[in-house]
Design a protein around this motif. Structure first.
Motif, PDB file in Angstrom:
ATOM      1  N   ILE A 181      -9.931   8.100   3.319  1.00 31.65           N
ATOM      2  CA  ILE A 181      -8.845   9.063   3.441  1.00 31.65           C
ATOM      3  C   ILE A 181      -9.062   9.751   4.779  1.00 31.65           C
ATOM      4  CG2 ILE A 181      -7.973  11.249   2.626  1.00 31.65           C
ATOM      5  CD1 ILE A 181      -7.100   9.165   0.851  1.00 31.65           C
ATOM      6  N   HIS A 185       0.811  -1.206   0.000  1.00 33.78           N
ATOM      7  CA  HIS A 185       0.000   0.000   0.000  1.00 33.78           C
ATOM      8  C   HIS A 185       0.849   1.262   0.000  1.00 33.78           C
ATOM      9  CE1 HIS A 185      -3.921  -2.046   1.477  1.00 33.78           C
ATOM     10  NE2 HIS A 185      -3.656  -2.262   0.215  1.00 33.78           N
ATOM     11  N   LEU A 196     -13.788   3.776 -14.244  1.00 33.24           N
ATOM     12  CA  LEU A 196     -13.274   2.881 -13.221  1.00 33.24           C
ATOM     13  C   LEU A 196     -13.979   3.120 -11.897  1.00 33.24           C
ATOM     14  CD1 LEU A 196     -11.084   0.743 -12.728  1.00 33.24           C
ATOM     15  CD2 LEU A 196      -9.571   2.579 -12.018  1.00 33.24           C
ATOM     16  N   ASN A 251       0.374   8.255  -3.271  1.00 27.35           N
ATOM     17  CA  ASN A 251      -0.560   8.951  -4.145  1.00 27.35           C
ATOM     18  C   ASN A 251      -1.355   9.982  -3.356  1.00 27.35           C
ATOM     19  OD1 ASN A 251      -1.889   9.467  -6.585  1.00 27.35           O
ATOM     20  ND2 ASN A 251      -3.560   8.114  -6.048  1.00 27.35           N
ATOM     21  N   THR A 252      -1.793   9.583  -2.170  1.00 25.07           N
ATOM     22  CA  THR A 252      -2.542  10.527  -1.333  1.00 25.07           C
ATOM     23  C   THR A 252      -1.665  11.699  -0.931  1.00 25.07           C
ATOM     24  OG1 THR A 252      -3.488   8.561  -0.356  1.00 25.07           O
ATOM     25  CG2 THR A 252      -4.087  10.660   0.633  1.00 25.07           C
ATOM     26  N   PRO A 268      -0.363   3.597  -2.998  1.00 27.29           N
ATOM     27  CA  PRO A 268      -1.567   4.379  -2.725  1.00 27.29           C
ATOM     28  C   PRO A 268      -1.346   5.464  -1.679  1.00 27.29           C
ATOM     29  CG  PRO A 268      -2.123   2.067  -2.858  1.00 27.29           C
ATOM     30  CD  PRO A 268      -0.635   2.159  -2.931  1.00 27.29           C
ATOM     31  N   LEU A 269      -0.563   5.162  -0.672  1.00 31.54           N
ATOM     32  CA  LEU A 269      -0.284   6.178   0.354  1.00 31.54           C
ATOM     33  C   LEU A 269       0.447   7.360  -0.256  1.00 31.54           C
ATOM     34  CD1 LEU A 269       0.792   4.119   3.445  1.00 31.54           C
ATOM     35  CD2 LEU A 269      -0.797   6.021   3.487  1.00 31.54           C
ATOM     36  N   SER A 326      -2.146   2.110 -11.553  1.00 29.75           N
ATOM     37  CA  SER A 326      -3.276   2.836 -10.974  1.00 29.75           C
ATOM     38  C   SER A 326      -2.923   4.267 -10.620  1.00 29.75           C
ATOM     39  CB  SER A 326      -3.809   2.109  -9.738  1.00 29.75           C
ATOM     40  OG  SER A 326      -4.251   0.828 -10.091  1.00 29.75           O
ATOM     41  N   LEU A 327      -1.658   4.520 -10.246  1.00 29.23           N
ATOM     42  CA  LEU A 327      -1.334   5.911  -9.918  1.00 29.23           C
ATOM     43  C   LEU A 327      -0.548   6.617 -11.018  1.00 29.23           C
ATOM     44  CD1 LEU A 327       1.891   6.187  -9.200  1.00 29.23           C
ATOM     45  CD2 LEU A 327       1.180   6.081  -6.884  1.00 29.23           C
ATOM     46  N   TYR A 358      -0.589  -1.551  -8.838  1.00 29.56           N
ATOM     47  CA  TYR A 358      -0.603  -0.292  -8.087  1.00 29.56           C
ATOM     48  C   TYR A 358       0.095   0.821  -8.861  1.00 29.56           C
ATOM     49  CZ  TYR A 358      -2.387  -2.722  -3.978  1.00 29.56           C
ATOM     50  OH  TYR A 358      -3.173  -3.439  -3.118  1.00 29.56           O
ATOM     51  N   PRO A 383      -7.688   1.229  -1.546  1.00 28.14           N
ATOM     52  CA  PRO A 383      -6.710   1.517  -0.492  1.00 28.14           C
ATOM     53  C   PRO A 383      -6.303   2.981  -0.483  1.00 28.14           C
ATOM     54  CG  PRO A 383      -5.682   0.303  -2.275  1.00 28.14           C
ATOM     55  CD  PRO A 383      -7.131   0.344  -2.584  1.00 28.14           C
ATOM     56  N   HIS A 384      -6.508   3.618   0.629  1.00 27.27           N
ATOM     57  CA  HIS A 384      -6.185   5.039   0.769  1.00 27.27           C
ATOM     58  C   HIS A 384      -6.791   5.862  -0.364  1.00 27.27           C
ATOM     59  CE1 HIS A 384      -3.550   3.791   3.962  1.00 27.27           C
ATOM     60  NE2 HIS A 384      -3.039   2.906   3.140  1.00 27.27           N
ATOM     61  N   GLY A 385      -7.914   5.435  -0.811  1.00 28.42           N
ATOM     62  CA  GLY A 385      -8.615   6.194  -1.832  1.00 28.42           C
ATOM     63  C   GLY A 385      -8.140   5.973  -3.250  1.00 28.42           C
ATOM     64  N   GLN A 386      -7.230   5.032  -3.448  1.00 30.81           N
ATOM     65  CA  GLN A 386      -6.701   4.813  -4.798  1.00 30.81           C
ATOM     66  C   GLN A 386      -7.624   3.886  -5.580  1.00 30.81           C
ATOM     67  OE1 GLN A 386      -3.104   5.339  -6.350  1.00 30.81           O
ATOM     68  NE2 GLN A 386      -4.731   5.132  -7.832  1.00 30.81           N
ATOM     69  N   LEU A 387      -8.098   4.360  -6.726  1.00 27.26           N
ATOM     70  CA  LEU A 387      -8.896   3.502  -7.604  1.00 27.26           C
ATOM     71  C   LEU A 387      -7.960   2.481  -8.244  1.00 27.26           C
ATOM     72  CD1 LEU A 387     -11.032   6.170  -9.462  1.00 27.26           C
ATOM     73  CD2 LEU A 387     -11.928   4.438  -7.957  1.00 27.26           C
ATOM     74  N   LEU A 388      -8.398   1.231  -8.297  1.00 27.93           N
ATOM     75  CA  LEU A 388      -7.518   0.181  -8.833  1.00 27.93           C
ATOM     76  C   LEU A 388      -8.106  -0.458 -10.083  1.00 27.93           C
ATOM     77  CD1 LEU A 388      -6.550  -1.701  -5.547  1.00 27.93           C
ATOM     78  CD2 LEU A 388      -5.180  -0.060  -6.806  1.00 27.93           C
ATOM     79  N   PHE A 389      -7.220  -0.754 -11.026  1.00 29.16           N
ATOM     80  CA  PHE A 389      -7.668  -1.398 -12.268  1.00 29.16           C
ATOM     81  C   PHE A 389      -7.659  -2.912 -12.063  1.00 29.16           C
ATOM     82  CE2 PHE A 389      -7.849   2.053 -15.296  1.00 29.16           C
ATOM     83  CZ  PHE A 389      -7.155   3.052 -14.651  1.00 29.16           C
TER      84      PHE A 389
END
Lengths: 791, 183
Positions: free
Chosen positions: B29, A151, B117, A157-158, A154-155, A244-245, A241, B158-164
């Motif tokens: 978040i 993760h 998505l 990314n935030t 994603p972290l 995705s970002l 991941y 996860p933590h607001g991340q959109l996943l493909f």
């Protein structure tokens, strides 16, 4: 759903007494002290969370409990405990004092839930930088508990959403390298250990095979999110991941815009193109590129591969949906990369063009066509490609076929709003498609009216103005027609027994086909409006109480205001004259929805005034039509608001000082027409005092310009003075009318005074007293005296 | 600075409940200024959007009970509402909504995010919420088992991340979820 029980639970939690709460805190603290954490601990934590969450203010926990929860959160291996403790601790933020902040110890790997907690309480850029350094360190070290850093991306990314500066140049470089590794070089073997099967498999573990594509074929190139496998290895998860970002990363750190028009794109491409274009043409030498450029190149390749993979027929429906989402993302990333490095356009265009060719006839892929349109808009000129088919599809076909798709509507409107300037200059046919574009609005007015308020000005041009006005006024009819179109498609056969809608019958009948075809047309230019509009309104009468039609009618006045405010900037007087005619004509030709007509008349009145004030000669120009309108007494009852404004406008602007073509004859004929109306309404029936007073004022104004008419007016006014107002309703009305009569009568006794009061020169109507040398002398002297007088 | 959440899933009630059921645990978040009142304008907008949309379509709501989650989801109406600047986020946002019976599930996205998505993700999360929290029934699991929502979001968003996620990735995550929910 949501029973009274749920409600009362929340209430109970909110209203828990202080004593009971403290006891509860003690109990939990004791429970958490123990080694074992069973179901009762979980239950208590859940209740604690409910209490903390339902309170509208932030509760403070006792220090001991707080510490215990924090240590559990960080060190526990039971996920449920980590989740619950971190949720409870989140409810205690923001911290009230310095003692409550959770300090970052070197806990690597940082469990994901704990990291979320750290992120919640970050209050400054330094906090975020510290957190991001920690996260990146854990990436470098690749500790044993690898899954916990899944993760990390994603972290990050935030973090970069809130504060892109919290990552240093080195961090960005490091991550660019890692992203390249994960995106391009993830393993193509199925990850994990395949299940050891049953009785017959020995100690030899079955070799996992290669990953497969979505249609079952063996994967022939590098791993992407559109590859499937029985189990995934860590680097394959990181591939997911990373992709995705990816777009957000490129936008944040590569000066890539969202793909929308950027004014410095040309300058940048001059510099970048000359340096990089040689290299980007030959991907094999990409190893020599610096990390950022290498990431760009690999992103490009990844997206090309996704586009190619999306052509395969997926075995599962959810995967088909994913393919479309990937296409959207891939095209947008390609667009961004091409904006950054114009040399890539020549490589990307064939790919995007063939994608368009594949998809433009498939309505289920309509959402993918918008990023393609953006690509064409940004790079069509560079590649010297004709984009007309794209615009015809996006503005003409899609809104007509998919008007009831709220997502497509939203995205199309966002696209237009973001690119208005460029559309105006590069796509001249854009305004041509307004009838089609209005279909989105007709279907879902409440959701889209704010978008259209932004977009409508760009659709108003000299060429489309009149047709657009008619279309806006008939928006509720369009809504009704679209509803009928859908219903007709869903129920192709008429319902037996004549229970069907009469409007649906009319929609299907060949006799009225032409009316509906015109209403549902996709392009402008085939006429301003239809001849038999009243027939159409009659046919659609039963639609007037459909909710959708009513909602659509409610959005029309707002848009008309926007329309009129814009049209004055693009029209010449001839066009404005035409619009005045449309106003008058359409005031009686509207779909009969309650309050709709009254609202439209209000808007018309307001803008008629504004138009005539801007261009007073319009009144003389259109005097014949205006007089005709004013001379028809039935208009007084059906359109009082508009009528009084027309009368006012005639009185005010029919004068030689505004237009030299205004002859004495014209003034006289106008006077006579209004006089006739006044006599008619006062001799029979009870007219509204507003109408009477406005007629009186208009007559007085006209008389002041042609003094022969004064005696005629004065005669009537003197009758008023003597109290012959039997036609008046209430006492107040009598007073109002008689007072006005009085004023006008006294004015008209002195014709030259009347002239200057009732037809003031423009200088008097736009006073600038402070500039006029004569008028300002007294105030100036007074001010000076006030300042200098010491008394 | 981390301000108001840029992504949250909220459940809001369309019935006559006066409480705004803004379940804080549904934020994926974290908030550093947890001022719930800040979020009300956007929820009000979504609520009116859903109401108006249902009014316009004139569809009759079919009551569904526990066990009929898939039916409820199929019958659900959906849409997207633009949230302009200052409503309440500084920049523009899009609020996707999915109306299941008397609840609306909302996902707020930023302009750079992939709406297609997000749509799929919202549907998936809603399905899980309905199933694991037994929302079609009369129970209060949504309050007492709120950690399930956290874990759900933690895996799928996860933590607001959109996943493909293709179906295999999803299966893998759902297996983990099922293990958790069975506890």
């Amino acid at each position: 759903m949501y029973s009274a029980g749920t409600e009362s639970l929340i209430k109970q939690a909110r209203e828990i007494g202080e004593e009971e709460l403290q006891k509860f805190y003690c109990r939990i603290t004791k429970q958490l002290m123990g080694k074992e954490h069973g179901h009762d601990v979980i239950d208590s934590l859940q209740r604690l969370h409910l209490i903390m969450a339902s309170t509208k203010y932030t509760r403070r926990l006792p220090v001991e409990l707080h510490q215990r929860l924090l240590s559990l959160c960080v060190s526990s291996s039971v996920e449920q405990l980590t989740v619950l403790t971190s949720a409870v601790l989140r409810e205690t933020l923001p911290p009230s004092g310095p003692g409550q902040i959770y300090t970052l110890h070197d806990h690597s790997p940082l469990p994901s839930h704990t990291a979320a907690l750290m992120l919640s309480q970050a209050g400054s850029k330094e906090d975020l930088s510290a957190l991001s350094s920690l996260l990146l360190r854990s990436l470098e070290g690749r500790p044993a508990g690898i899954l916990s850093h899944l993760h990390t991306l994603p972290l990050l990314n935030t973090i970069i959403t809130y504060c892109p500066e919290s990552l240093t140049e080195d961090h960005v470089t490091l991550l660019s390298k890692r992203l390249v590794d994960w995106l391009r070089y993830a393993s193509v073997q199925q990850g994990g250990v395949a299940s050891s099967g049953g009785f017959f498999t020995g100690p030899r573990i079955r070799q996992p095979g290669p990953v497969v594509e979505l249609d079952g074929c063996v994967c022939g190139d590098f791993f992407t999110v559109l590859c499937v496998s029985q189990a995934f290895s860590d680097d394959q998860w990181m591939n997911l991941y990373s992709f995705s970002l990816l777009r957000h990363w490129l936008i944040t750190y590569h000066n890539v815009t969202d793909g929308n028009n950027s004014t410095d794109a040309d300058d940048r491409s001059e510099v970048d193109g000359s340096v990089v274009s040689m290299v980007s043409a030959t991907s094999s030498s990409s190893r020599l590129l610096p990390p950022k450029e290498r990431l760009r190149e690999k992103s490009f390749q990844y997206c090309q591969r996704l586009i190619e993979q999306s052509d395969r027929k997926a075995l599962k429906r959810t995967d088909t949906e994913l393919q479309k989402a990937c296409l959207v993302e891939a095209v947008r990333i390609l667009d961004g990369v091409c904006v950054e490095d114009a040399g890539c356009v020549y490589r990307a265009f064939p790919c995007v063009k063939s994608l368009f060719g594949r998809l433009n006839s498939d309505l289920s892929c309509s959402r993918v066509l918008l990023p393609i349109a953006q690509f064409y808009l940004n790079h069509g000129e560079t590649a010297a490609v004709d984009s007309e088919c794209v615009w015809r599809c996006v503005f003409g076909v899609l809104p007509a076929e998919c008007f009831n798709d709220p997502y497509l509507a939203h995205e199309t409107l966002s696209f237009i709003r973001a690119n208005q300037l460029q559309l105006h200059s590069s796509v001249p046919l854009y305004t041509h498609y307004f009838p089609s574009l209005l279909k989105f609005l007709a279907w879902d007015s409440p959701g889209l009216v704010s978008d259209y308020v932004d977009v409508l000005p760009s659709l108003v041009t000299a060429g489309t103005a009149v047709e657009l006005l008619h279309s806006l006024l008939d928006l509720p009819c369009l809504t009704a027609a679209l509803t009928l179109q859908l219903r007709s498609a869903c129920f192709p056969v008429s319902e037996p027994g004549g229970r069907g809608l009469s409007s649906l019958e009319a929609f299907r009948s060949p006799a009225h086909r032409g009316l509906f075809l015109f209403l549902l047309r996709g392009e402008a230019g085939s006429g301003d409006t239809m001849d038999r509009l009243s027939v159409l309104h009659d046919l659609l009468m039963e639609a007037a109480d459909w909710s959708r039609v009513i909602q659509s009618a409610q959005s029309v006045p707002v848009l008309l205001h926007v329309y009129f405010n814009t049209v004055t900037t693009v029209s010449d007087e001839r066009l404005l004259a035409q619009l005045v005619l449309v106003l008058l004509e359409r005031s009686s030709l509207l779909l009969n929805i309650p309050k709709y007509t009254a609202e439209i008349h209000r808007v018309f009145s307001h803008h008629l005034l504004k138009l005539c004030k801007l261009h007073p000669s319009l009144v003389v120009d259109q005097s014949r039509e205006l007089l005709e309108f004013a001379g028809t007494t039935t208009n007084i009852h059906s359109k009082e608001d508009l009528y009084t404004h027309v009368v006012w406008v005639l009185g005010e602007y029919l004068s030689v000082s505004f237009d030299s073509r205004c002859s004495v004859d014209l003034v006289t004929s106008c006077f006579e027409a209004l006089e006739a109306v006044l006599f008619e309404i006062t001799s029979s029936g009870s007219p509204s005092p507003r109408v009477v007073t406005s007629l009186l004022s208009a007559l007085a104004k006209l008389a002041s310009r042609s003094h022969d008419l004064i005696p005629r007016v004065s005669l009537f006014l003197s009758k008023l003075r003597s109290g012959a107002v039997s036609w008046c309703g209430s006492e107040e009305d009598v007073v109002a009318v008689v007072t006005r009569g009085e004023e006008l009568w006294s004015l008209l006794k002195l014709p030259s005074v009347a002239l200057s009061v009732l037809t003031p020169p423009s200088l008097a109507t736009s006073p600038r007293w402070h500039r006029d040398a004569n008028a300002t002398l007294p105030p100036r002297l007074r001010t000076l005296t006030g300042l200098t007088d010491t008394r | 600075m981390p301000g108001v959440a840029s992504r949250q899933i909220t459940t809001l009630s369309l019935s006559t409940l006066s409480l705004s059921l803004l379940h804080p645990s549904l934020y994926s978040i974290p908030l550093s200024t947890p001022s719930l009142s800040l979020l009300h304008p956007s929820l009000r907008q979504v609520r009116s959007a859903v109401t108006l949309s249902r009014e316009a379509s004139g569809r009759v709501l079919v009551e569904t009970v526990l066990g009929e989650e898939l039916v409820a989801l199929q019958e659900a109406d959906s849409g997207v509402q633009r949230l302009g600047r200052g409503e309440p986020w500084a920049g523009e946002r899009s609020a996707l909504w999915l109306g299941v019976q008397s609840l609306a599930f909302t996902l707020v996205t930023e302009p750079h995010e992939n709406l297609l998505l997000a749509e799929g993700t919202l549907k998936n999360i809603t399905r899980h919420c309905l199933e694991h929290l037994r929302m079609l029934g009369m129970g209060s699991e949504v309050l007492l088992k709120s950690d399930r929502i956290d874990v759900l979001l933690h895996r799928l968003l996860p933590h607001g991340q959109l996943l493909f996620l293709n179906h295999r990735f999803t299966q893998s995550l759902e297996k983990e979820l099922a293990n958790y929910m069975a506890q």
